[in-house]
Every structure is written in C-alpha cells, then in structure tokens.
Design a protein around this motif. Structure first.
Motif, PDB file in Angstrom:
ATOM      1  N   ILE A  53      11.443  21.080  48.619  1.00 19.14           N
ATOM      2  CA  ILE A  53      11.158  20.828  47.218  1.00 19.14           C
ATOM      3  C   ILE A  53      12.032  21.719  46.344  1.00 19.14           C
ATOM      4  CG2 ILE A  53       9.321  22.552  46.929  1.00 19.14           C
ATOM      5  CD1 ILE A  53       9.259  18.922  45.620  1.00 19.14           C
ATOM      6  N   VAL A  54      12.456  21.198  45.197  1.00 16.47           N
ATOM      7  CA  VAL A  54      13.250  21.975  44.240  1.00 16.47           C
ATOM      8  C   VAL A  54      12.429  22.143  42.966  1.00 16.47           C
ATOM      9  CG1 VAL A  54      15.384  22.152  42.914  1.00 16.47           C
ATOM     10  CG2 VAL A  54      15.411  21.083  45.181  1.00 16.47           C
ATOM     11  N   SER A  55      11.937  23.364  42.741  1.00 20.21           N
ATOM     12  CA  SER A  55      11.125  23.643  41.564  1.00 20.21           C
ATOM     13  C   SER A  55      11.105  25.140  41.292  1.00 20.21           C
ATOM     14  CB  SER A  55       9.690  23.141  41.766  1.00 20.21           C
ATOM     15  OG  SER A  55       8.852  23.544  40.702  1.00 20.21           O
ATOM     16  N   ARG A  56      11.375  25.533  40.068  1.00 21.15           N
ATOM     17  CA  ARG A  56      11.229  26.943  39.688  1.00 21.15           C
ATOM     18  C   ARG A  56       9.776  27.386  39.758  1.00 21.15           C
ATOM     19  NH1 ARG A  56      14.680  28.157  34.168  1.00 21.15           N
ATOM     20  NH2 ARG A  56      16.788  27.958  35.022  1.00 21.15           N
ATOM     21  N   ASP A  57       8.859  26.433  39.648  1.00 21.57           N
ATOM     22  CA  ASP A  57       7.441  26.760  39.609  1.00 21.57           C
ATOM     23  C   ASP A  57       6.846  26.984  40.992  1.00 21.57           C
ATOM     24  OD1 ASP A  57       7.408  26.493  36.823  1.00 21.57           O
ATOM     25  OD2 ASP A  57       7.094  24.331  36.968  1.00 21.57           O
ATOM     26  N   ILE A  58       7.613  26.698  42.034  1.00 23.84           N
ATOM     27  CA  ILE A  58       7.121  26.873  43.404  1.00 23.84           C
ATOM     28  C   ILE A  58       8.107  27.746  44.157  1.00 23.84           C
ATOM     29  CG2 ILE A  58       6.435  25.715  45.540  1.00 23.84           C
ATOM     30  CD1 ILE A  58       5.763  23.259  43.855  1.00 23.84           C
ATOM     31  N   LEU A  76      14.393  10.562  56.282  1.00 27.37           N
ATOM     32  CA  LEU A  76      14.607  11.306  55.037  1.00 27.37           C
ATOM     33  C   LEU A  76      13.701  10.829  53.901  1.00 27.37           C
ATOM     34  CD1 LEU A  76      18.478  11.789  55.004  1.00 27.37           C
ATOM     35  CD2 LEU A  76      16.735  13.576  55.122  1.00 27.37           C
ATOM     36  N   ALA A  77      13.580   9.525  53.736  1.00 25.66           N
ATOM     37  CA  ALA A  77      12.772   9.010  52.626  1.00 25.66           C
ATOM     38  C   ALA A  77      11.325   9.460  52.752  1.00 25.66           C
ATOM     39  CB  ALA A  77      12.865   7.484  52.580  1.00 25.66           C
ATOM     40  N   ALA A  78      10.777   9.378  53.951  1.00 29.39           N
ATOM     41  CA  ALA A  78       9.382   9.786  54.157  1.00 29.39           C
ATOM     42  C   ALA A  78       9.221  11.288  53.962  1.00 29.39           C
ATOM     43  CB  ALA A  78       8.933   9.380  55.564  1.00 29.39           C
ATOM     44  N   ALA A  79      10.186  12.067  54.436  1.00 24.21           N
ATOM     45  CA  ALA A  79      10.104  13.527  54.287  1.00 24.21           C
ATOM     46  C   ALA A  79      10.173  13.926  52.822  1.00 24.21           C
ATOM     47  CB  ALA A  79      11.226  14.192  55.073  1.00 24.21           C
ATOM     48  N   ALA A  80      11.054  13.292  52.070  1.00 24.36           N
ATOM     49  CA  ALA A  80      11.190  13.596  50.636  1.00 24.36           C
ATOM     50  C   ALA A  80       9.893  13.280  49.899  1.00 24.36           C
ATOM     51  CB  ALA A  80      12.356  12.818  50.042  1.00 24.36           C
ATOM     52  N   ALA A  81       9.315  12.123  50.193  1.00 18.20           N
ATOM     53  CA  ALA A  81       8.059  11.739  49.540  1.00 18.20           C
ATOM     54  C   ALA A  81       6.942  12.715  49.892  1.00 18.20           C
ATOM     55  CB  ALA A  81       7.674  10.318  49.950  1.00 18.20           C
ATOM     56  N   ALA A  82       6.931  13.178  51.148  1.00 22.79           N
ATOM     57  CA  ALA A  82       5.872  14.085  51.590  1.00 22.79           C
ATOM     58  C   ALA A  82       5.960  15.436  50.899  1.00 22.79           C
ATOM     59  CB  ALA A  82       5.939  14.257  53.111  1.00 22.79           C
ATOM     60  N   ALA A  87       3.850  19.301  47.061  1.00 24.17           N
ATOM     61  CA  ALA A  87       4.105  20.235  45.967  1.00 24.17           C
ATOM     62  C   ALA A  87       3.190  19.947  44.776  1.00 24.17           C
ATOM     63  CB  ALA A  87       5.569  20.158  45.544  1.00 24.17           C
ATOM     64  N   ARG A  88       2.980  18.682  44.497  1.00 33.11           N
ATOM     65  CA  ARG A  88       2.122  18.315  43.363  1.00 33.11           C
ATOM     66  C   ARG A  88       0.669  18.684  43.645  1.00 33.11           C
ATOM     67  NH1 ARG A  88       5.639  13.508  41.897  1.00 33.11           N
ATOM     68  NH2 ARG A  88       6.753  14.326  40.089  1.00 33.11           N
ATOM     69  N   ARG A  89       0.247  18.541  44.892  1.00 38.40           N
ATOM     70  CA  ARG A  89      -1.121  18.953  45.238  1.00 38.40           C
ATOM     71  C   ARG A  89      -1.266  20.473  45.164  1.00 38.40           C
ATOM     72  NH1 ARG A  89      -0.872  14.677  49.061  1.00 38.40           N
ATOM     73  NH2 ARG A  89      -0.003  16.088  50.638  1.00 38.40           N
ATOM     74  N   TYR A  90      -0.211  21.177  45.557  1.00 41.75           N
ATOM     75  CA  TYR A  90      -0.247  22.635  45.582  1.00 41.75           C
ATOM     76  C   TYR A  90      -0.287  23.216  44.175  1.00 41.75           C
ATOM     77  CZ  TYR A  90       1.427  27.414  46.553  1.00 41.75           C
ATOM     78  OH  TYR A  90       1.578  28.781  46.619  1.00 41.75           O
ATOM     79  N   LYS A  91       0.505  22.637  43.274  1.00 44.84           N
ATOM     80  CA  LYS A  91       0.550  23.170  41.903  1.00 44.84           C
ATOM     81  C   LYS A  91       0.687  22.022  40.911  1.00 44.84           C
ATOM     82  CE  LYS A  91       2.477  26.916  39.162  1.00 44.84           C
ATOM     83  NZ  LYS A  91       3.370  28.098  39.156  1.00 44.84           N
ATOM     84  N   ALA A  92      -0.427  21.633  40.376  1.00 45.06           N
ATOM     85  CA  ALA A  92      -0.419  20.547  39.405  1.00 45.06           C
ATOM     86  C   ALA A  92       0.397  20.946  38.183  1.00 45.06           C
ATOM     87  CB  ALA A  92      -1.855  20.215  38.991  1.00 45.06           C
ATOM     88  N   GLY A  93       1.209  20.040  37.716  1.00 46.88           N
ATOM     89  CA  GLY A  93       2.012  20.304  36.531  1.00 46.88           C
ATOM     90  C   GLY A  93       3.321  21.009  36.799  1.00 46.88           C
ATOM     91  N   ALA A  94       3.617  21.307  38.046  1.00 48.15           N
ATOM     92  CA  ALA A  94       4.885  21.965  38.378  1.00 48.15           C
ATOM     93  C   ALA A  94       6.054  21.050  38.019  1.00 48.15           C
ATOM     94  CB  ALA A  94       4.941  22.307  39.865  1.00 48.15           C
ATOM     95  N   ALA A  95       7.088  21.645  37.432  1.00 47.53           N
ATOM     96  CA  ALA A  95       8.296  20.887  37.110  1.00 47.53           C
ATOM     97  C   ALA A  95       9.103  20.716  38.391  1.00 47.53           C
ATOM     98  CB  ALA A  95       9.116  21.621  36.058  1.00 47.53           C
ATOM     99  N   ILE A  96       9.278  19.481  38.817  1.00 47.16           N
ATOM    100  CA  ILE A  96       9.978  19.185  40.064  1.00 47.16           C
ATOM    101  C   ILE A  96      11.301  18.508  39.762  1.00 47.16           C
ATOM    102  CG2 ILE A  96       9.881  17.829  42.198  1.00 47.16           C
ATOM    103  CD1 ILE A  96       6.841  18.270  42.166  1.00 47.16           C
ATOM    104  N   ASP A  97      12.381  19.104  40.254  1.00 45.47           N
ATOM    105  CA  ASP A  97      13.720  18.572  40.008  1.00 45.47           C
ATOM    106  C   ASP A  97      14.160  17.576  41.072  1.00 45.47           C
ATOM    107  OD1 ASP A  97      14.021  20.245  37.753  1.00 45.47           O
ATOM    108  OD2 ASP A  97      14.632  21.920  39.033  1.00 45.47           O
TER     109      ASP A  97
END
Length: 224
Positions: A53-58, A76-82, A87-97
């Motif tokens: 995951i790419v996020s300053r918030d994580i 790759l597609a499944a891994a990216a989605a996972a 990341a969204r479950r771990y930190k709601a509202g995190a900015a994900i690039d």
C-alpha cells in the motif's frame, strides 16, 4: 532534494525517491493508482513481486495488512485489491495513492537506521534485518558523516559478521556494497539534518559478492 513542507512521515515511495537522489540503490518498482491495470503497468518487470500500500497515513504497512510478497504476475490484481481493502479497514479515511509493485529482491538482510540526536546529530545504526532484528539485537552505531573504512568497521563489529563471509555453503555477501551504502546514508543524513527526525531502511538486501546491495523498504520522518 525537494522535501514537502511541515512535519511529515514520507511514504515508502517518497522515502525511496530521496534515497535514490543520494545515489542509494532501491528496488525496481512502479506505483499503480487504484483502479488501474496492475498487470499492464508492470509489463517488462521480473516476477515475483512485492505489492504494498502507498499512503503517508499508514507508516507500518505490514501491521495494516498492506503488504503481499512473492506475488506471481497473474495474482497482481487480487493482491492489489487485498492490500487496499486491508488498509481501509485498518485506518478509515487514510489517503491512499495506490499500490507499489516491486520486483522481489534477495540476499542477506540488513537494516540501516538514522536517529537525529539533539546532542550528537545524525547517528547511523547498522544491524541484521528481517526477523533477526528483534531476536538478536545485534546493532552497531556511528555518528555521521563517516568514511568507507568506518563503514567496514561497522560491518565487522556485528556479532553475526561471519554471515557476510559465507556460512555453511552460502556465498559471501557484497560487504563493500553495503559499506558504500552506509557512507551514502551518513552523508544524506547530514544533508537532511535540519529537517530529519529519523530514517529506517529495512530490509537492505545484500547480494552475493560483486552483485551490490539494494534498499527494499524505507521510511523517513521529517520535522518542520
């Protein structure tokens, strides 16, 4: 190097860009925004891959479930989605690039860290990386900046230094490449000292003798 303003923890992508600007080798990788075709983006790259995951918030991606390793091209597609969902479950509202897709590196794992001490200035640490970091607590330190001889001394001071010379049939590691990286990190730390709080490069994969060393992950924390 242009750094973002204010107190900030750089993402892995941003941190590695700073390393690369100072001549420090990093893994071959690409950032793929959410919703883009990951398989198409990595065309020409060598599998298997690390997907992160790419996020300053994580900052701690593994704790967030934001890392998948040894992913084949067709996964790759499944891994990216996972990792995005985790990341969204771990930190709601995190900015994900998006996700970072990198070629998997190999070799002896080391870590290089920097703490900008108020009294001594930037202090560089070297130890074994991966799971051995917490188990062995085998770390040596020097105040930055320093030369190649000092970097070689740091490697030799580790209790596990024999691992770099080959052990039980394993080839010798590229100690000289690791020493060069230590010197570059020490110089970078001094250059960034007015803003630097700390830096963590872990793992550094040290290849076989003559094949170099590469930073597979990095985190840089800046102050205002």
């Amino acid at each position: 190097v242009a750094l973002p303003a204010g107190k900030v923890t750089l993402s892995e992508v941003e941190s590695k860009a700073v390393l690369a600007a100072y001549g420090i080798a990093v893994t071959k990788e690409i950032v793929v925004p959410e919703g883009k075709d990951v398989a198409a983006a990595v065309k020409g790259m060598r599998s298997p891959f690390a997907v992160k995951i790419v996020s300053r918030d994580i900052a701690h991606k593994t704790e967030a479930g934001g890392v998948k390793l040894a992913v084949p091209a067709d996964g790759l597609a499944a891994a990216a989605a996972a990792v995005i969902a985790n990341a969204r479950r771990y930190k709601a509202g995190a900015a994900i690039d998006g996700v970072l897709v990198a070629e998997m590196a190999s070799g002896l794992e080391a870590l290089i860290g920097v703490v900008n001490d108020p009294g001594f200035g930037p202090t560089v640490a070297l130890g074994l990386g991966g799971i051995l970091t917490e188990v062995l607590k085998d770390v040596t330190y020097r105040i930055a900046p320093f030369d190649i001889e000092t970097a070689r001394d740091m490697i030799g001071e580790l209790r596990a230094a024999r691992l770099f010379d080959g052990y039980r049939g394993k080839p010798a590691a590229d100690k000289e490449a690791l020493a060069g990286m230590l010197v570059d990190v020490s110089r970078m730390a001094m250059a960034l000292a007015p803003r630097l709080v700390e830096m963590d490069i872990n793992p550094v994969f040290v290849g076989e003798k003559g094949k170099g060393a590469v930073a597979a992950d990095a985190l840089i924390v800046l102050k205002e």
